[in-house]
Design an enzyme around this catalytic site. Sequence first.
Site, PDB file in Angstrom:
ATOM      1  N   ASN A   1      84.196 -57.237  16.114  1.00  0.00           N
ATOM      2  CA  ASN A   1      83.990 -55.924  16.146  1.00  0.00           C
ATOM      3  C   ASN A   1      82.806 -55.311  16.153  1.00  0.00           C
ATOM      4  O   ASN A   1      82.107 -55.344  14.875  1.00  0.00           O
ATOM      5  CB  ASN A   1      85.324 -55.234  15.671  1.00  0.00           C
ATOM      6  CG  ASN A   1      86.794 -55.698  15.974  1.00  0.00           C
ATOM      7  OD1 ASN A   1      87.341 -56.146  16.482  1.00  0.00           O
ATOM      8  ND2 ASN A   1      87.881 -55.349  14.805  1.00  0.00           N
TER       9      ASN A   1
ATOM     10  N   HIS B   1      78.455 -59.597  16.269  1.00  0.00           N
ATOM     11  CA  HIS B   1      78.561 -59.168  18.049  1.00  0.00           C
ATOM     12  C   HIS B   1      77.794 -57.386  17.457  1.00  0.00           C
ATOM     13  O   HIS B   1      77.695 -57.108  18.380  1.00  0.00           O
ATOM     14  CB  HIS B   1      79.499 -59.201  18.911  1.00  0.00           C
ATOM     15  CG  HIS B   1      80.304 -60.175  18.442  1.00  0.00           C
ATOM     16  ND1 HIS B   1      81.486 -60.728  19.117  1.00  0.00           N
ATOM     17  CD2 HIS B   1      79.582 -61.613  18.330  1.00  0.00           C
ATOM     18  CE1 HIS B   1      81.784 -62.445  19.031  1.00  0.00           C
ATOM     19  NE2 HIS B   1      80.011 -62.938  18.853  1.00  0.00           N
TER      20      HIS B   1
ATOM     21  N   CYS C   1      58.964 -44.583  22.747  1.00  0.00           N
ATOM     22  CA  CYS C   1      57.475 -45.529  23.721  1.00  0.00           C
ATOM     23  C   CYS C   1      58.662 -45.194  25.015  1.00  0.00           C
ATOM     24  O   CYS C   1      57.715 -45.401  25.883  1.00  0.00           O
ATOM     25  CB  CYS C   1      58.010 -47.067  23.039  1.00  0.00           C
ATOM     26  SG  CYS C   1      58.608 -48.294  23.689  1.00  0.00           S
TER      27      CYS C   1
ATOM     28  N   THR D   1      92.238 -61.632  16.180  1.00  0.00           N
ATOM     29  CA  THR D   1      91.757 -62.421  17.674  1.00  0.00           C
ATOM     30  C   THR D   1      91.848 -63.295  18.372  1.00  0.00           C
ATOM     31  O   THR D   1      92.764 -64.005  17.612  1.00  0.00           O
ATOM     32  CB  THR D   1      89.922 -62.611  17.085  1.00  0.00           C
ATOM     33  OG1 THR D   1      89.093 -63.077  17.771  1.00  0.00           O
ATOM     34  CG2 THR D   1      90.801 -63.648  15.716  1.00  0.00           C
ATOM     35  N   SER D   2      91.886 -63.063  19.509  1.00  0.00           N
ATOM     36  CA  SER D   2      92.075 -64.496  20.643  1.00  0.00           C
ATOM     37  C   SER D   2      91.165 -65.969  20.395  1.00  0.00           C
ATOM     38  O   SER D   2      91.840 -66.606  20.971  1.00  0.00           O
ATOM     39  CB  SER D   2      92.089 -63.613  21.871  1.00  0.00           C
ATOM     40  OG  SER D   2      90.798 -63.755  22.187  1.00  0.00           O
TER      41      SER D   2
ATOM     42  N   ASN E   1      98.656 -62.568  14.415  1.00  0.00           N
ATOM     43  CA  ASN E   1      98.509 -61.594  15.922  1.00  0.00           C
ATOM     44  C   ASN E   1      99.749 -61.844  16.149  1.00  0.00           C
ATOM     45  O   ASN E   1     100.533 -61.816  15.116  1.00  0.00           O
ATOM     46  CB  ASN E   1      97.648 -62.792  15.361  1.00  0.00           C
ATOM     47  CG  ASN E   1      97.259 -62.598  17.681  1.00  0.00           C
ATOM     48  OD1 ASN E   1      97.734 -62.194  18.734  1.00  0.00           O
ATOM     49  ND2 ASN E   1      95.698 -63.344  17.460  1.00  0.00           N
TER      50      ASN E   1
HETATM   51  C1  BV8 Z   1      76.443 -67.771  22.648  1.00  0.00           C
HETATM   52  C2  BV8 Z   1      80.203 -57.531  22.419  1.00  0.00           C
HETATM   53  C3  BV8 Z   1      74.619 -68.853  23.267  1.00  0.00           C
HETATM   54  C4  BV8 Z   1      80.034 -57.239  23.191  1.00  0.00           C
HETATM   55  C5  BV8 Z   1      80.634 -59.379  22.315  1.00  0.00           C
HETATM   56  C6  BV8 Z   1      82.458 -72.123  27.530  1.00  0.00           C
HETATM   57  C7  BV8 Z   1      82.937 -72.517  26.582  1.00  0.00           C
HETATM   58  C8  BV8 Z   1      82.711 -72.159  25.466  1.00  0.00           C
HETATM   59  C9  BV8 Z   1      81.772 -70.752  25.050  1.00  0.00           C
HETATM   60  C10 BV8 Z   1      81.236 -70.789  26.250  1.00  0.00           C
HETATM   61  C11 BV8 Z   1      81.571 -70.578  27.692  1.00  0.00           C
HETATM   62  N1  BV8 Z   1      80.434 -70.609  28.454  1.00  0.00           N
HETATM   63  C12 BV8 Z   1      79.720 -68.956  27.765  1.00  0.00           C
HETATM   64  C13 BV8 Z   1      80.157 -69.689  26.512  1.00  0.00           C
HETATM   65  C14 BV8 Z   1      79.747 -68.862  25.066  1.00  0.00           C
HETATM   66  C15 BV8 Z   1      80.078 -67.859  25.459  1.00  0.00           C
HETATM   67  C16 BV8 Z   1      81.410 -67.280  24.818  1.00  0.00           C
HETATM   68  O1  BV8 Z   1      82.106 -68.059  23.785  1.00  0.00           O
HETATM   69  N2  BV8 Z   1      82.732 -66.746  26.130  1.00  0.00           N
HETATM   70  C17 BV8 Z   1      84.019 -67.323  25.889  1.00  0.00           C
HETATM   71  C18 BV8 Z   1      84.020 -66.309  26.845  1.00  0.00           C
HETATM   72  C19 BV8 Z   1      84.136 -68.721  26.469  1.00  0.00           C
HETATM   73  N3  BV8 Z   1      79.481 -66.966  23.821  1.00  0.00           N
HETATM   74  C20 BV8 Z   1      78.267 -65.990  24.498  1.00  0.00           C
HETATM   75  O2  BV8 Z   1      78.090 -66.026  25.568  1.00  0.00           O
HETATM   76  C21 BV8 Z   1      77.994 -65.648  22.374  1.00  0.00           C
HETATM   77  N4  BV8 Z   1      76.701 -66.452  22.798  1.00  0.00           N
HETATM   78  O3  BV8 Z   1      77.371 -68.441  22.791  1.00  0.00           O
HETATM   79  O4  BV8 Z   1      74.466 -67.713  22.733  1.00  0.00           O
HETATM   80  C22 BV8 Z   1      72.714 -69.055  22.827  1.00  0.00           C
HETATM   81  C23 BV8 Z   1      72.326 -70.142  21.744  1.00  0.00           C
HETATM   82  C24 BV8 Z   1      71.380 -69.758  21.725  1.00  0.00           C
HETATM   83  C25 BV8 Z   1      70.351 -68.783  22.820  1.00  0.00           C
HETATM   84  C26 BV8 Z   1      70.524 -68.237  23.131  1.00  0.00           C
HETATM   85  C27 BV8 Z   1      72.373 -67.924  23.404  1.00  0.00           C
HETATM   86  C28 BV8 Z   1      78.526 -64.857  21.974  1.00  0.00           C
HETATM   87  C29 BV8 Z   1      79.356 -63.656  22.585  1.00  0.00           C
HETATM   88  C30 BV8 Z   1      79.239 -61.925  22.138  1.00  0.00           C
HETATM   89  C31 BV8 Z   1      80.172 -61.578  22.975  1.00  0.00           C
HETATM   90  N5  BV8 Z   1      79.649 -59.990  22.569  1.00  0.00           N
HETATM   91  N6  BV8 Z   1      80.827 -58.612  21.849  1.00  0.00           N
HETATM   92  C32 BV8 Z   1      81.007 -56.097  23.750  1.00  0.00           C
HETATM   93  O5  BV8 Z   1      82.423 -55.644  22.864  1.00  0.00           O
HETATM   94  O6  BV8 Z   1      80.751 -55.337  24.660  1.00  0.00           O
HETATM   95  S1  BV8 Z   1      82.372 -60.826  22.732  1.00  0.00           S
HETATM   96  C33 BV8 Z   1      83.653 -59.737  22.203  1.00  0.00           C
HETATM   97  O7  BV8 Z   1      85.048 -60.462  22.559  1.00  0.00           O
HETATM   98  C34 BV8 Z   1      84.444 -59.265  21.126  1.00  0.00           C
HETATM   99  O8  BV8 Z   1      83.166 -58.810  19.724  1.00  0.00           O
HETATM  100  C35 BV8 Z   1      85.223 -60.823  20.398  1.00  0.00           C
HETATM  101  O9  BV8 Z   1      84.038 -61.038  20.496  1.00  0.00           O
HETATM  102  C36 BV8 Z   1      85.618 -61.197  21.580  1.00  0.00           C
HETATM  103  C37 BV8 Z   1      86.954 -60.997  21.863  1.00  0.00           C
HETATM  104  O10 BV8 Z   1      87.720 -60.721  21.336  1.00  0.00           O
HETATM  105  P1  BV8 Z   1      88.961 -60.318  20.479  1.00  0.00           P
HETATM  106  O11 BV8 Z   1      88.063 -59.576  19.369  1.00  0.00           O
HETATM  107  O12 BV8 Z   1      88.930 -62.574  20.205  1.00  0.00           O
HETATM  108  O13 BV8 Z   1      89.844 -59.672  21.398  1.00  0.00           O
HETATM  109  P2  BV8 Z   1      90.308 -59.683  22.417  1.00  0.00           P
HETATM  110  O14 BV8 Z   1      91.167 -58.572  23.573  1.00  0.00           O
HETATM  111  O15 BV8 Z   1      90.469 -61.421  23.096  1.00  0.00           O
HETATM  112  O16 BV8 Z   1      92.262 -60.380  21.568  1.00  0.00           O
HETATM  113  C38 BV8 Z   1      92.507 -59.330  20.508  1.00  0.00           C
HETATM  114  C39 BV8 Z   1      93.234 -60.735  20.109  1.00  0.00           C
HETATM  115  O17 BV8 Z   1      94.861 -59.319  19.235  1.00  0.00           O
HETATM  116  C40 BV8 Z   1      95.010 -60.571  20.866  1.00  0.00           C
HETATM  117  O18 BV8 Z   1      95.188 -62.209  20.441  1.00  0.00           O
HETATM  118  C41 BV8 Z   1      96.179 -60.057  20.564  1.00  0.00           C
HETATM  119  O19 BV8 Z   1      96.966 -60.754  20.600  1.00  0.00           O
HETATM  120  C42 BV8 Z   1      95.289 -59.317  19.668  1.00  0.00           C
HETATM  121  N7  BV8 Z   1      96.232 -58.457  18.453  1.00  0.00           N
HETATM  122  C43 BV8 Z   1      97.163 -57.190  20.331  1.00  0.00           C
HETATM  123  N8  BV8 Z   1      96.869 -56.194  19.422  1.00  0.00           N
HETATM  124  C44 BV8 Z   1      97.124 -56.241  17.730  1.00  0.00           C
HETATM  125  C45 BV8 Z   1      96.990 -57.733  17.464  1.00  0.00           C
HETATM  126  N9  BV8 Z   1      96.887 -58.700  16.198  1.00  0.00           N
HETATM  127  C46 BV8 Z   1      97.121 -57.631  15.154  1.00  0.00           C
HETATM  128  N10 BV8 Z   1      98.103 -56.806  15.604  1.00  0.00           N
HETATM  129  C47 BV8 Z   1      97.954 -56.056  16.195  1.00  0.00           C
HETATM  130  N11 BV8 Z   1      97.666 -54.663  16.625  1.00  0.00           N
HETATM  131 ZN    ZN Z   2      60.763 -48.280  22.023  1.00  0.00          ZN
END
Ligand code: BV8
Ligand code: ZN
Length: 237
Positions: free
Chosen positions: A91, A108, A140, A178-179, A203
């Site tokens: 988060n 992140h 800058c 987290t999903s 979850n």
């Molecule tokens: C990287 C900041 C490489 C930005 C975020 C194909 C396959 C595998 C991987 C990849 C692929 N294609 C691309 C990739 C890599 C990619 C990735 O994993 N993509 C996914 C979509 C497949 N990853 C990246 O790009 C990462 N970097 O791999 O770099 C690299 C290496 C070297 C050099 C260069 C490059 C970077 C990923 C970070 C992205 N930034 N956030 C912003 O917020 O704007 S990600 C963002 O979404 C979050 O930070 C979090 O990580 C992610 C998932 O979100 P969640 O937190 O899980 O939230 P979500 O809504 O999905 O789920 C909520 C859950 O809570 C649900 O399950 C729900 O049921 C539950 N819930 C709801 N209410 C409640 C609850 N549970 C309990 N109580 C409740 N009340």
């Molecule tokens: Zn600057």
Amino acid sequence: MTFPKIAVLTGAGVSKGSGIATYRDGADSLWNNYHPQDLATPEAFARDPKLVWEFYDWRRRMMAPAKPNAAHLTLAEMEAVLPDFTLVTQNIDGLHREAGNRNILYLHGDIWSVRCTECDYRAEDRRVPLPELPPTCPRCGALLRPDIVWFGEALDPATLYRAEQAFSQADIALVVGTSAVVYPAAFLPHYTREKGGRIIEFNMEKTPLSRYAAETLLGPAEETLPAWWEEFKKQLV
Ligand code: BV8
Ligand code: ZN
């Protein structure tokens, strides 16, 4: 039972109880019909920095009034009580720190921090709304960007290494709201299981991690996590 080593991975679901939309909520996690993933990329920022900043300014406005909920507060109490406790969060909303946690690994980044695209200027900026979009560097004049990790960007290696260490050494991995579909964050709980530890998932629904979890407690984390901790505390010496 002596004090177990606990590592925690949180996602947007832990802040849902504080009124912050998750990424997969459907309608209310969209902004002007954009999915976060469309705009949370360096390419989108290079193409249209103003649009990307309008998106983040909107999310900052949505997050600003949010307060920690019972799940955040429970994690703060756990850090105070357990000698070996590490909180790793995906988060960017800052609510874990506001709840009182101090030893936090931000995988992140932090939406309340901005950094320069050219020089090494980096600062906390909590102004809501921001006075100018896109904001520029006071040092800058270049474009500022949110100090967060976008899709396709690498995580800070030192932070990721510390997170991997914490989960490798943990007896218990708590995975809250987290999903479990974004990597490398989603790998972390598997480090615990590989070393013989167990995963407990909190979850609203099953996730791809659920089949590896010793148990998945279904329900809002703001209810299930405090209840779990109250029970768990009883077995601590
Ligand atoms: C990287 C900041 C490489 C930005 C975020 C194909 C396959 C595998 C991987 C990849 C692929 N294609 C691309 C990739 C890599 C990619 C990735 O994993 N993509 C996914 C979509 C497949 N990853 C990246 O790009 C990462 N970097 O791999 O770099 C690299 C290496 C070297 C050099 C260069 C490059 C970077 C990923 C970070 C992205 N930034 N956030 C912003 O917020 O704007 S990600 C963002 O979404 C979050 O930070 C979090 O990580 C992610 C998932 O979100 P969640 O937190 O899980 O939230 P979500 O809504 O999905 O789920 C909520 C859950 O809570 C649900 O399950 C729900 O049921 C539950 N819930 C709801 N209410 C409640 C609850 N549970 C309990 N109580 C409740 N009340
Ligand atoms: Zn600057």
